[in-house]
Write an enzyme that holds these catalytic residues in place. Sequence first.
Site, PDB file in Angstrom:
ATOM      1  N   TYR A  85       8.516   5.185   5.575  1.00  0.00           N
ATOM      2  CA  TYR A  85       8.030   5.555   4.085  1.00  0.00           C
ATOM      3  C   TYR A  85       6.587   5.148   4.287  1.00  0.00           C
ATOM      4  O   TYR A  85       6.531   4.117   4.823  1.00  0.00           O
ATOM      5  CB  TYR A  85       8.821   4.669   3.147  1.00  0.00           C
ATOM      6  N   ASP A 144       1.307   1.396  10.018  1.00  0.00           N
ATOM      7  CA  ASP A 144       1.585   1.156   8.265  1.00  0.00           C
ATOM      8  C   ASP A 144       2.157  -0.159   8.327  1.00  0.00           C
ATOM      9  O   ASP A 144       3.292  -0.337   8.645  1.00  0.00           O
ATOM     10  CB  ASP A 144       2.586   2.241   7.870  1.00  0.00           C
ATOM     11  N   LYS A 200       1.028  -4.273  -0.511  1.00  0.00           N
ATOM     12  CA  LYS A 200       1.798  -5.459  -0.969  1.00  0.00           C
ATOM     13  C   LYS A 200       1.233  -6.878  -0.680  1.00  0.00           C
ATOM     14  O   LYS A 200       0.614  -7.239  -1.627  1.00  0.00           O
ATOM     15  CB  LYS A 200       3.085  -5.220   0.036  1.00  0.00           C
TER      16      LYS A 200
HETATM   17  C1  LIG Z   1       5.557   0.186  -0.318  1.00  0.00           C
HETATM   18  C2  LIG Z   1       5.149   0.923   0.956  1.00  0.00           C
HETATM   19  C3  LIG Z   1       4.175   1.807   1.070  1.00  0.00           C
HETATM   20  C4  LIG Z   1       3.573   2.171  -0.175  1.00  0.00           C
HETATM   21  O1  LIG Z   1       2.927   1.352  -1.030  1.00  0.00           O
HETATM   22  P1  LIG Z   1       2.309   1.666  -2.429  1.00  0.00           P
HETATM   23  O2  LIG Z   1       1.353   0.636  -2.922  1.00  0.00           O
HETATM   24  O3  LIG Z   1       3.604   1.695  -3.069  1.00  0.00           O
HETATM   25  O4  LIG Z   1       1.856   3.080  -2.190  1.00  0.00           O
HETATM   26  C5  LIG Z   1       3.649   2.305   2.153  1.00  0.00           C
HETATM   27  N1  LIG Z   1       4.219   1.900   3.251  1.00  0.00           N
HETATM   28  C6  LIG Z   1       5.327   1.135   3.517  1.00  0.00           C
HETATM   29  C7  LIG Z   1       5.544   0.791   4.819  1.00  0.00           C
HETATM   30  C8  LIG Z   1       5.899   0.418   2.294  1.00  0.00           C
HETATM   31  O5  LIG Z   1       6.815  -0.458   2.331  1.00  0.00           O
END
Ligand SMILES: *Cc1c(COP(=O)(O)O)cnc(C)c1O
Length: 305
Positions: free
Chosen positions: A23, A118, A146
């Site tokens: 994701y 990511d 986050k």
């Molecule tokens: C939560 C998350 C995102 C997205 O972050 P947003 O602030 O919701 O855009 C992207 N990559 C990973 C791995 C995530 O857990």
Amino acid sequence: MSAIRLARGYTKRDKIIKFSGGYHGHSDSFLIAAGSGLSTFGVPNSPGVTQGTAKDTLLAKFNDIENVKSIFEANKNEIAAVIVEPVPGNMGCIPPLNNFLAQLREVCTNNNTLLIFDEVMTGFRLAKGGAQELYNVKADLVCFGKVIGGGLPVGAFAGSEEIMNYLAPLGPVYQAGTLSGNPLAMAAGYEMLKALNADLDIYKRLEEKTAYLEKGMRSVLEKNKVEFTINRVGSMISVHFDKNPVVDFETAKNGDNQKFKDFFHGLLNNGVYIAPSSYETWFLTDALTYEDLDNTVKAVEKVTK
Ligand SMILES: *Cc1c(COP(=O)(O)O)cnc(C)c1O
């Protein structure tokens, strides 16, 4: 979203590889087999994403380097970037196996493709330097969110000067937004990182607490003869109701979802609130005491009896 645009602009290529179950936010290019949110509701891909966009996103299997290599073979000189959660946390927690990240690094380097980590979940959680530090693998671009917002909404990405200078206003790849560099979020994130820097033992404490929880849960689940797999990296941990190893999206989907629902609601009724999906990793917070962890293990024992 911006990191991918930069990677495409920099390499002058269109296609990207993402992993099934990975994701990367709700931008169009990534809503293809995107793990937790969509999978929990049984939606593999999001409506509203056009075929034109979807065709530039190639799907690979996490922990399967031969699969990645075959996609490169079939798309020679066309792949701008590989984007990966170095420790996926949106299909449960999936540890990278057999030097998978180092192998990805090598394949990307050999193909002049950018490797994007990511680290929105893993950054400042698995170590001060995130998964890059833990696995000693350097990505070309790294995405954060986050933790770096200290509870406020933030996204950031970073890379070498050469690549980042390709971004506006110095370079031609556009990126801007009303809330870019929002002072409130920057202040919250700055305080968060300052607090972490002042207490780097936190990573050891979190590791020990999570290992303690893992050990306790293993022992009661075994005692209750539950078929399960527990995956853990540092303070990321997930429980799967399947006795086979969970190493990618396919194997994550094999878990018994009904059992997970009963587990979730059972724990909730016993005062323990875990992530509400079998596709989400749990994160431990340092505020949890060993007494809290003992109570969690007791609740796990009770609801799986
Ligand atoms: C939560 C998350 C995102 C997205 O972050 P947003 O602030 O919701 O855009 C992207 N990559 C990973 C791995 C995530 O857990």
